[in-house]
Enzyme design. Structure first.
Site, mmCIF file in Angstrom:
data_model
loop_
_atom_site.group_PDB
_atom_site.id
_atom_site.type_symbol
_atom_site.label_atom_id
_atom_site.label_comp_id
_atom_site.label_asym_id
_atom_site.label_seq_id
_atom_site.Cartn_x
_atom_site.Cartn_y
_atom_site.Cartn_z
ATOM 1 N N ASP A 118 0.881 -1.155 0.000
ATOM 2 C CA ASP A 118 0.000 0.000 0.000
ATOM 3 C C ASP A 118 0.927 1.214 0.000
ATOM 4 O O ASP A 118 2.087 1.095 0.384
ATOM 5 C CB ASP A 118 -0.898 -0.022 1.250
ATOM 6 C CG ASP A 118 -1.685 1.255 1.381
ATOM 7 O OD1 ASP A 118 -2.338 1.656 0.399
ATOM 8 O OD2 ASP A 118 -1.619 1.880 2.457
ATOM 9 N N ASP A 149 0.174 5.162 0.882
ATOM 10 C CA ASP A 149 0.067 6.127 1.984
ATOM 11 C C ASP A 149 -0.043 5.415 3.329
ATOM 12 O O ASP A 149 -0.944 4.616 3.548
ATOM 13 C CB ASP A 149 -1.150 7.034 1.757
ATOM 14 C CG ASP A 149 -1.087 7.758 0.416
ATOM 15 O OD1 ASP A 149 0.004 8.241 0.054
ATOM 16 O OD2 ASP A 149 -2.124 7.822 -0.272
#
Ligand code: ZN
Length: 168
Positions: free
Chosen positions: A9, A11
């Site tokens: 992922d 952020d």
């Protein structure tokens, strides 16, 4: 030939999640992120970023902004460690926010596995030896949906975390 892959992922995992980051000047690498990328590359992993970017649907920034930031990330990595992420996959949609074609019930927004499936379609990835690192349950659900391992990272240092789960 298929290779193991790490799906990050973005952020909150690779960079500090200040909310809707889209400019290089607002981008701060998470502690241990670059070190982790270097280590995985040395071990022969392919690296992918899998990220929900509903800021596009919400009208906060454009797809062009997202792509530019990802190119900048790879330029940085190239300069600092001589390595790059192999692919960036993002979902620009939101199921109900915004007022454009991006407002739709898409197949790519996590927890759906569409972005991971897109990466897998390149035929280079050994799913059994691959895993995802995310900071939200939706990340892990996306991995689970296609039968891939997922690890929840909510700490401060990504490299320390990767050591603690025994993957670097
Ligand atoms: Zn989508």
């Amino acid at each position: 030939m298929r290779y193991p892959a790490v799906f990050f992922d973005r952020d909150g995992v690779l960079n500090e999640d200040f909310g809707y980051v889209y400019r290089a000047q607002d981008f701060v690498w998470k502690a241990g992120a670059i070190e982790s990328i270097r280590s995985f590359k040395r071990k022969g992993y392919l690296l992918y970023v899998i990220t929900n970017q509903s800021g596009v649907a919400r009208g906060f920034y454009s797809e062009e902004d997202v792509r530019k930031l990802h190119m900048w990330m790879n330029d940085e990595l190239q300069q600092i460690i001589g390595e790059k992420v192999d692919g960036f996959y993002y979902c620009p949609h939101h199921p109900f926010l915004g007022s454009s074609a991006y407002t739709c019930d898409c197949e790519c927004r996590k927890p759906k596995p569409g972005l991971i499936e897109k990466a897998l379609s390149n035929g280079r990835i050994n799913l059994q030896e691959s895993f995802l690192i995310g900071d939200k349950s939706t990340d892990l659900l996306a991995a689970k949906a296609i039968g891939m391992k997922g690890y929840l990272f909510q700490g401060e240092n990504l490299f320390d975390f990767c050591k603690s789960i025994g993957v670097v």
